[in-house]
Scaffold this motif. Sequence first.
Motif: not given
Length: 199
Positions: A49-72
């Motif tokens: 049920g997973g999707l590779p990153l390019p196929k995820r909704a734009p909102q999910r792709q954007a939030y992924r970057l936010v979360e990566l910055a937070r965890w970094r």
Amino acid sequence: MALHVDYYMTLNSPWTYLGGRRFEAMLAKYGATATIKPVDYGKIFPQSGGLPLPKRAPQRQAYRLVELARWRDFTGEPLTLQPKFWPAKDELARNMVIAARSQGNNAIKLAHALMRAVWAEEKDISDPATVDAIAQGCGLDGHGLRQAAADPAHAAAYEADTQEALERGVFGAPSYVVDGEIFWGQDRLDFLDRRLAKG
């Protein structure tokens, strides 16, 4: 009694990278052992049920970057949000990790160094000279390990480990499996810590 962890991952996962040093420290803290298993999430995602990153909704792709910055920022691990050589062409590097594992060398240390090269150092882990140098930095014979990685047995192990991951219910990276119990994501390391503490 110390426990054993099966460590399913991919060199292309920033989450695996972010949890790498904490996971190594946890193993040392509890005297636990681990087997690193690079697997093919290109095969796992469609069946889970997973999707590779390019196929995820734009909102999910954007939030992924936010979360990566937070965890970094939270972990203090250096991380480039959109590294130059990503997605990495990781066939050579992952087979070197599997070769190191089969030789009884510190494959986890090597894998974490390879991920650091992608996510923090803007290096191309498909380049033979680059991976040789990274392996040397881990105290391994880089050239020899790269030659060993060409053995078809290591590609076969990659496929077998991918099938094993599917059969065990693994669906994301990193996944840490202890006695059949899955801990998915570096953000579950606190739960893994408590599990290892129980022995």
